[in-house]
Design an enzyme around this catalytic site. Sequence first.
Site, PDB file in Angstrom:
ATOM      1  CB  THR A 165      40.194   2.765 -13.221  1.00  0.00           C
ATOM      2  OG1 THR A 165      41.297   2.104 -12.614  1.00  0.00           O
ATOM      3  CG2 THR A 165      39.330   1.751 -13.956  1.00  0.00           C
TER       4      THR A 165
ATOM      5  CG  HIS B 227      35.880   9.203 -19.051  1.00  0.00           C
ATOM      6  ND1 HIS B 227      35.515   8.194 -18.191  1.00  0.00           N
ATOM      7  CD2 HIS B 227      35.052   9.077 -20.108  1.00  0.00           C
ATOM      8  CE1 HIS B 227      34.515   7.500 -18.717  1.00  0.00           C
ATOM      9  NE2 HIS B 227      34.209   8.020 -19.882  1.00  0.00           N
TER      10      HIS B 227
ATOM     11  CB  CYS C 153      33.827   8.078 -23.402  1.00  0.00           C
ATOM     12  SG  CYS C 153      32.270   8.833 -22.909  1.00  0.00           S
TER      13      CYS C 153
END
Lengths: 195, 163
Positions: free
Chosen positions: B23, B47, B30
Amino acid sequence: MNFLQFQESAKQGLESARATLSVFTGKELRLDAVTTDYVELSKVPLLSGSPEDVVLSSYVTFSGDAEGQLMILFRPDSAQKLADYLVPELFRSLSPDEIPSLLDSLMVEVANIVGSSVLNKVADRGGMRLVPTPPVMVRDMSGAILGSAMSYSGTVGNQVYVAYIKFSLGDGKASFEVVFLPKPSARKNGLWVTK
Amino acid sequence: MPNLIAVGLAEIKWSASPGDVLTAFSLGSCVGVAIWDPERRAGAMAHVVLPQSPSGWTESMADFGKYADTAVRHLHNRFVRNGTGVAGMRVWIAGGAHVLRGVDLPGGDIGASNTKAVLEALRQLGFNEPRKSVGEDYGRTMRLYVGEGRATVYSVARGESEI
Protein backbone atom coordinates in the site's frame (compact mmCIF):
# COMPACT_ATOMS: atom_id res chain seq x y z
CA MET A 1 21.33 29.38 11.66
CA ASN A 2 21.55 26.49 14.09
CA PHE A 3 18.65 24.41 15.28
CA LEU A 4 18.26 26.27 18.58
CA GLN A 5 18.09 29.62 16.79
CA PHE A 6 15.48 28.22 14.43
CA GLN A 7 13.44 26.89 17.36
CA GLU A 8 13.58 30.24 19.13
CA SER A 9 12.61 32.26 16.09
CA ALA A 10 9.77 29.87 15.18
CA LYS A 11 8.42 30.11 18.72
CA GLN A 12 8.67 33.89 18.68
CA GLY A 13 6.75 33.91 15.41
CA LEU A 14 4.02 31.73 16.87
CA GLU A 15 3.78 33.92 19.98
CA SER A 16 3.47 36.98 17.77
CA ALA A 17 0.71 35.27 15.76
CA ARG A 18 -1.11 34.32 18.96
CA ALA A 19 -1.04 37.93 20.14
CA THR A 20 -2.28 39.21 16.79
CA LEU A 21 -5.13 36.70 16.68
CA SER A 22 -6.13 37.60 20.24
CA VAL A 23 -6.27 41.29 19.35
CA PHE A 24 -8.19 40.71 16.12
CA THR A 25 -10.82 38.50 17.71
CA GLY A 26 -10.91 39.90 21.23
CA LYS A 27 -10.47 36.35 22.53
CA GLU A 28 -7.72 35.18 24.82
CA LEU A 29 -5.65 32.48 23.16
CA ARG A 30 -2.86 30.64 24.86
CA LEU A 31 0.07 29.07 23.07
CA ASP A 32 0.25 25.72 24.80
CA ALA A 33 3.27 23.99 23.44
CA VAL A 34 5.71 24.38 20.63
CA THR A 35 7.71 21.41 19.54
CA THR A 36 10.22 21.74 16.75
CA ASP A 37 11.90 18.73 15.31
CA TYR A 38 13.42 17.07 12.27
CA VAL A 39 11.44 14.54 10.33
CA GLU A 40 12.74 11.89 7.96
CA LEU A 41 11.52 12.01 4.39
CA SER A 42 9.61 8.74 4.61
CA LYS A 43 7.78 9.97 7.74
CA VAL A 44 6.56 13.24 6.24
CA PRO A 45 3.13 11.90 5.21
CA LEU A 46 2.58 10.81 8.83
CA LEU A 47 3.10 14.28 10.32
CA SER A 48 -0.59 14.89 10.73
CA GLY A 49 -1.57 11.41 11.89
CA SER A 50 -2.84 8.86 9.37
CA PRO A 51 -1.76 9.88 5.86
CA GLU A 52 -5.31 9.30 4.63
CA ASP A 53 -6.79 11.74 7.15
CA VAL A 54 -8.33 14.76 5.48
CA VAL A 55 -6.82 18.09 6.48
CA LEU A 56 -7.23 21.69 5.51
CA SER A 57 -3.86 23.00 4.50
CA SER A 58 -2.78 26.53 3.88
CA TYR A 59 0.13 26.55 1.49
CA VAL A 60 2.58 29.31 0.59
CA THR A 61 5.90 29.39 -1.15
CA PHE A 62 8.48 31.97 -0.28
CA SER A 63 11.30 33.53 -2.22
CA GLY A 64 13.75 36.37 -1.73
CA ASP A 65 17.07 35.55 -0.13
CA ALA A 66 16.01 31.92 0.14
CA GLU A 67 13.26 29.73 -1.31
CA GLY A 68 10.96 27.22 0.28
CA GLN A 69 7.44 26.35 1.34
CA LEU A 70 5.40 26.81 4.46
CA MET A 71 2.27 24.82 5.19
CA ILE A 72 -0.15 25.02 8.04
CA LEU A 73 -2.29 21.94 8.51
CA PHE A 74 -5.64 22.03 10.27
CA ARG A 75 -7.71 18.95 10.98
CA PRO A 76 -11.32 19.80 10.10
CA ASP A 77 -12.50 19.26 13.66
CA SER A 78 -9.75 21.50 15.05
CA ALA A 79 -10.50 24.15 12.44
CA GLN A 80 -14.16 24.06 13.41
CA LYS A 81 -13.31 24.33 17.13
CA LEU A 82 -11.03 27.26 16.46
CA ALA A 83 -13.67 28.98 14.33
CA ASP A 84 -16.41 28.33 16.90
CA TYR A 85 -14.22 29.90 19.54
CA LEU A 86 -13.00 32.88 17.54
CA VAL A 87 -16.21 33.90 15.78
CA PRO A 88 -19.13 31.90 17.23
CA GLU A 89 -21.77 34.43 16.22
CA LEU A 90 -20.74 34.20 12.59
CA PHE A 91 -21.02 30.42 12.33
CA ARG A 92 -24.31 30.28 14.23
CA SER A 93 -25.90 32.39 11.52
CA LEU A 94 -24.89 30.13 8.63
CA SER A 95 -26.65 27.22 6.99
CA PRO A 96 -24.67 23.93 6.99
CA ASP A 97 -23.75 24.15 3.30
CA GLU A 98 -22.27 27.62 3.77
CA ILE A 99 -19.91 26.57 6.55
CA PRO A 100 -17.07 24.79 4.63
CA SER A 101 -16.25 27.72 2.35
CA LEU A 102 -16.33 30.24 5.19
CA LEU A 103 -14.27 27.89 7.33
CA ASP A 104 -11.69 27.71 4.54
CA SER A 105 -11.62 31.51 4.28
CA LEU A 106 -11.20 31.93 8.02
CA MET A 107 -8.41 29.37 8.13
CA VAL A 108 -6.65 31.16 5.27
CA GLU A 109 -6.67 34.32 7.41
CA VAL A 110 -5.43 32.46 10.49
CA ALA A 111 -2.76 30.74 8.42
CA ASN A 112 -1.75 34.03 6.87
CA ILE A 113 -1.12 35.54 10.28
CA VAL A 114 0.68 32.46 11.63
CA GLY A 115 2.72 31.87 8.48
CA SER A 116 3.85 35.45 8.00
CA SER A 117 4.74 35.80 11.70
CA VAL A 118 6.90 32.67 11.63
CA LEU A 119 8.55 33.61 8.35
CA ASN A 120 9.27 37.14 9.57
CA LYS A 121 10.92 35.97 12.76
CA VAL A 122 13.00 33.35 10.97
CA ALA A 123 14.02 35.94 8.37
CA ASP A 124 14.90 38.48 11.06
CA ARG A 125 17.03 35.96 12.90
CA GLY A 126 18.76 34.94 9.69
CA GLY A 127 19.22 38.55 8.54
CA MET A 128 17.46 37.89 5.27
CA ARG A 129 14.41 38.90 3.27
CA LEU A 130 11.73 36.24 2.69
CA VAL A 131 8.70 37.08 0.52
CA PRO A 132 5.69 34.75 0.80
CA THR A 133 3.07 34.22 -1.90
CA PRO A 134 -0.60 34.65 -0.92
CA PRO A 135 -1.81 31.46 0.76
CA VAL A 136 -4.03 28.96 -0.99
CA MET A 137 -6.18 26.45 0.87
CA VAL A 138 -6.20 22.78 -0.10
CA ARG A 139 -8.48 20.13 1.41
CA ASP A 140 -7.27 16.57 0.82
CA MET A 141 -5.41 13.63 2.40
CA SER A 142 -2.63 15.01 4.58
CA GLY A 143 -0.09 12.62 3.10
CA ALA A 144 -0.91 13.69 -0.45
CA ILE A 145 -0.40 17.35 0.42
CA LEU A 146 2.80 16.80 2.40
CA GLY A 147 4.24 14.36 -0.11
CA SER A 148 3.57 16.81 -2.95
CA ALA A 149 5.29 19.57 -1.02
CA MET A 150 8.30 17.33 -0.50
CA SER A 151 8.51 16.73 -4.25
CA TYR A 152 8.28 20.43 -5.02
CA SER A 153 10.94 21.26 -2.45
CA GLY A 154 13.38 19.08 -4.38
CA THR A 155 14.69 17.98 -1.03
CA VAL A 156 17.53 15.60 -1.59
CA GLY A 157 18.36 14.98 2.04
CA ASN A 158 16.07 13.02 4.29
CA GLN A 159 15.30 15.62 6.92
CA VAL A 160 12.98 18.60 6.99
CA TYR A 161 11.98 20.91 9.82
CA VAL A 162 8.65 20.94 11.45
CA ALA A 163 7.16 23.15 14.13
CA TYR A 164 4.05 21.98 15.95
CA ILE A 165 1.82 24.42 17.78
CA LYS A 166 -1.23 23.97 19.93
CA PHE A 167 -3.71 26.63 20.92
CA SER A 168 -5.60 26.01 24.11
CA LEU A 169 -9.30 26.73 23.82
CA GLY A 170 -12.05 26.95 26.41
CA ASP A 171 -13.34 23.41 26.58
CA GLY A 172 -10.93 21.58 24.37
CA LYS A 173 -7.79 21.85 22.34
CA ALA A 174 -7.41 22.65 18.69
CA SER A 175 -4.02 21.69 17.38
CA PHE A 176 -2.37 22.37 14.11
CA GLU A 177 1.02 21.88 12.55
CA VAL A 178 3.31 24.28 10.79
CA VAL A 179 5.54 22.61 8.22
CA PHE A 180 8.58 24.56 7.16
CA LEU A 181 10.37 23.29 4.05
CA PRO A 182 13.35 25.32 2.89
CA LYS A 183 14.75 24.37 -0.50
CA PRO A 184 18.22 22.85 -0.46
CA SER A 185 19.42 25.99 -2.27
CA ALA A 186 18.53 27.94 0.88
CA ARG A 187 21.56 26.37 2.53
CA LYS A 188 23.90 28.95 1.02
CA ASN A 189 21.87 31.74 2.63
CA GLY A 190 21.90 30.18 6.05
CA LEU A 191 18.29 28.99 6.06
CA TRP A 192 19.21 25.33 5.96
CA VAL A 193 18.86 24.61 9.62
CA THR A 194 21.49 22.39 11.14
CA LYS A 195 21.51 20.69 14.49
CA MET B 1 -7.32 -10.66 7.45
CA PRO B 2 -5.06 -8.99 4.85
CA ASN B 3 -1.59 -8.00 5.99
CA LEU B 4 -1.15 -4.38 5.00
CA ILE B 5 2.44 -3.40 4.13
CA ALA B 6 3.00 0.35 3.81
CA VAL B 7 5.28 1.52 1.01
CA GLY B 8 6.52 4.89 2.21
CA LEU B 9 7.96 7.80 0.27
CA ALA B 10 10.91 6.62 -1.83
CA GLU B 11 10.53 2.99 -0.73
CA ILE B 12 10.24 -0.21 -2.75
CA LYS B 13 8.65 -3.29 -1.17
CA TRP B 14 8.24 -6.85 -2.42
CA SER B 15 5.99 -9.73 -1.42
CA ALA B 16 5.09 -13.25 -2.45
CA SER B 17 2.70 -13.82 0.46
CA PRO B 18 -0.89 -14.15 -0.72
CA GLY B 19 -2.29 -12.28 2.26
CA ASP B 20 -0.14 -9.21 1.79
CA VAL B 21 -1.47 -5.91 0.48
CA LEU B 22 1.28 -3.53 -0.61
CA THR B 23 0.00 0.00 0.00
CA ALA B 24 1.27 3.42 -1.04
CA PHE B 25 -0.78 5.80 1.09
CA SER B 26 -1.98 9.16 -0.09
CA LEU B 27 -0.06 9.67 -3.29
CA GLY B 28 -0.13 13.30 -4.38
CA SER B 29 2.43 14.26 -6.99
CA CYS B 30 4.22 11.00 -6.16
CA VAL B 31 3.57 8.01 -8.39
CA GLY B 32 2.99 4.47 -7.15
CA VAL B 33 4.25 1.74 -9.48
CA ALA B 34 2.89 -1.77 -8.87
CA ILE B 35 4.10 -4.86 -10.71
CA TRP B 36 2.75 -8.40 -10.35
CA ASP B 37 4.21 -11.62 -11.68
CA PRO B 38 1.38 -14.03 -12.55
CA GLU B 39 3.71 -17.08 -12.59
CA ARG B 40 5.19 -16.58 -9.14
CA ARG B 41 2.16 -14.72 -7.86
CA ALA B 42 4.51 -12.16 -6.37
CA GLY B 43 4.41 -8.40 -6.55
CA ALA B 44 6.31 -5.22 -5.88
CA MET B 45 5.48 -1.58 -5.38
CA ALA B 46 7.59 1.59 -5.60
CA HIS B 47 6.66 5.03 -4.23
CA VAL B 48 8.34 7.44 -6.65
CA VAL B 49 8.90 11.04 -5.47
CA LEU B 50 10.86 12.69 -8.29
CA PRO B 51 11.18 12.07 -12.03
CA GLN B 52 14.92 11.91 -12.51
CA SER B 53 17.90 10.87 -10.42
CA PRO B 54 20.48 13.64 -10.07
CA SER B 55 23.70 13.54 -12.00
CA GLY B 56 26.27 11.61 -10.06
CA TRP B 57 23.70 9.30 -8.52
CA THR B 58 25.09 5.82 -8.00
CA GLU B 59 23.56 2.58 -6.79
CA SER B 60 25.53 2.88 -3.58
CA MET B 61 23.20 5.71 -2.60
CA ALA B 62 20.53 3.03 -2.23
CA ASP B 63 17.52 5.37 -2.55
CA PHE B 64 16.34 3.51 -5.66
CA GLY B 65 12.70 4.16 -4.98
CA LYS B 66 12.90 7.94 -4.89
CA TYR B 67 13.36 8.53 -8.62
CA ALA B 68 11.31 7.22 -11.54
CA ASP B 69 14.29 6.04 -13.56
CA THR B 70 16.10 4.25 -10.75
CA ALA B 71 12.93 2.77 -9.23
CA VAL B 72 11.74 1.20 -12.46
CA ARG B 73 15.24 -0.06 -13.30
CA HIS B 74 15.55 -1.57 -9.84
CA LEU B 75 12.21 -3.34 -10.22
CA HIS B 76 13.21 -4.58 -13.65
CA ASN B 77 16.58 -5.91 -12.51
CA ARG B 78 15.05 -7.66 -9.53
CA PHE B 79 12.48 -9.49 -11.66
CA VAL B 80 15.08 -10.42 -14.27
CA ARG B 81 17.46 -11.66 -11.57
CA ASN B 82 14.68 -13.88 -10.28
CA GLY B 83 14.55 -15.51 -13.69
CA THR B 84 11.34 -13.86 -14.78
CA GLY B 85 10.94 -11.79 -17.89
CA VAL B 86 9.00 -8.57 -17.57
CA ALA B 87 6.85 -8.95 -20.66
CA GLY B 88 4.14 -10.96 -18.91
CA MET B 89 3.92 -8.76 -15.84
CA ARG B 90 0.83 -6.87 -14.84
CA VAL B 91 1.66 -3.21 -14.28
CA TRP B 92 -0.32 -0.40 -12.67
CA ILE B 93 0.54 3.18 -11.85
CA ALA B 94 -1.35 5.73 -9.73
CA GLY B 95 -0.85 9.28 -8.47
CA GLY B 96 0.96 12.04 -10.32
CA ALA B 97 -1.69 14.58 -9.32
CA HIS B 98 -1.46 18.34 -8.95
CA VAL B 99 -2.77 18.45 -5.39
CA LEU B 100 -1.47 21.94 -4.61
CA ARG B 101 -3.94 23.38 -7.06
CA GLY B 102 -3.97 27.08 -7.55
CA VAL B 103 -0.24 27.25 -6.95
CA ASP B 104 2.01 28.11 -9.85
CA LEU B 105 5.30 26.50 -8.90
CA PRO B 106 8.59 27.28 -10.57
CA GLY B 107 9.28 23.59 -11.17
CA GLY B 108 5.97 23.14 -12.98
CA ASP B 109 3.65 20.18 -12.49
CA ILE B 110 5.87 17.58 -10.84
CA GLY B 111 3.02 15.06 -10.76
CA ALA B 112 2.81 15.12 -14.55
CA SER B 113 6.60 14.94 -14.82
CA ASN B 114 6.69 11.94 -12.48
CA THR B 115 4.01 10.15 -14.50
CA LYS B 116 5.75 10.84 -17.79
CA ALA B 117 9.09 9.65 -16.43
CA VAL B 118 7.62 6.44 -15.00
CA LEU B 119 5.83 5.63 -18.27
CA GLU B 120 8.98 6.26 -20.26
CA ALA B 121 11.10 4.08 -17.99
CA LEU B 122 8.55 1.25 -18.13
CA ARG B 123 8.42 1.44 -21.91
CA GLN B 124 12.19 1.49 -22.28
CA LEU B 125 12.60 -1.59 -20.12
CA GLY B 126 9.96 -3.61 -21.94
CA PHE B 127 7.12 -3.63 -19.43
CA ASN B 128 3.54 -3.88 -20.62
CA GLU B 129 1.53 -0.67 -20.92
CA PRO B 130 0.30 -0.06 -17.37
CA ARG B 131 -3.24 0.44 -16.21
CA LYS B 132 -3.41 3.97 -14.85
CA SER B 133 -5.16 6.22 -12.38
CA VAL B 134 -3.11 9.38 -12.70
CA GLY B 135 -3.28 13.17 -12.91
CA GLU B 136 -6.12 15.51 -11.88
CA ASP B 137 -5.92 17.24 -8.51
CA TYR B 138 -6.67 14.79 -5.72
CA GLY B 139 -4.72 12.37 -3.53
CA ARG B 140 -4.93 8.62 -3.95
CA THR B 141 -4.00 5.52 -1.98
CA MET B 142 -2.84 2.61 -4.14
CA ARG B 143 -3.11 -1.02 -3.04
CA LEU B 144 -1.71 -4.18 -4.64
CA TYR B 145 -3.42 -7.36 -3.47
CA VAL B 146 -0.55 -9.80 -3.85
CA GLY B 147 -2.63 -12.98 -3.63
CA GLU B 148 -5.08 -11.83 -6.28
CA GLY B 149 -2.95 -9.83 -8.69
CA ARG B 150 -5.20 -6.80 -8.66
CA ALA B 151 -4.65 -3.18 -7.79
CA THR B 152 -7.03 -0.55 -6.49
CA VAL B 153 -7.01 3.16 -5.90
CA TYR B 154 -8.79 5.02 -3.10
CA SER B 155 -9.58 8.72 -2.90
CA VAL B 156 -11.59 10.74 -0.38
CA ALA B 157 -14.29 11.78 -2.84
CA ARG B 158 -14.45 8.63 -4.96
CA GLY B 159 -13.85 5.73 -2.56
CA GLU B 160 -11.98 2.59 -3.68
CA SER B 161 -12.07 1.16 -7.19
CA GLU B 162 -10.07 -1.21 -9.38
CA ILE B 163 -7.46 0.34 -11.62
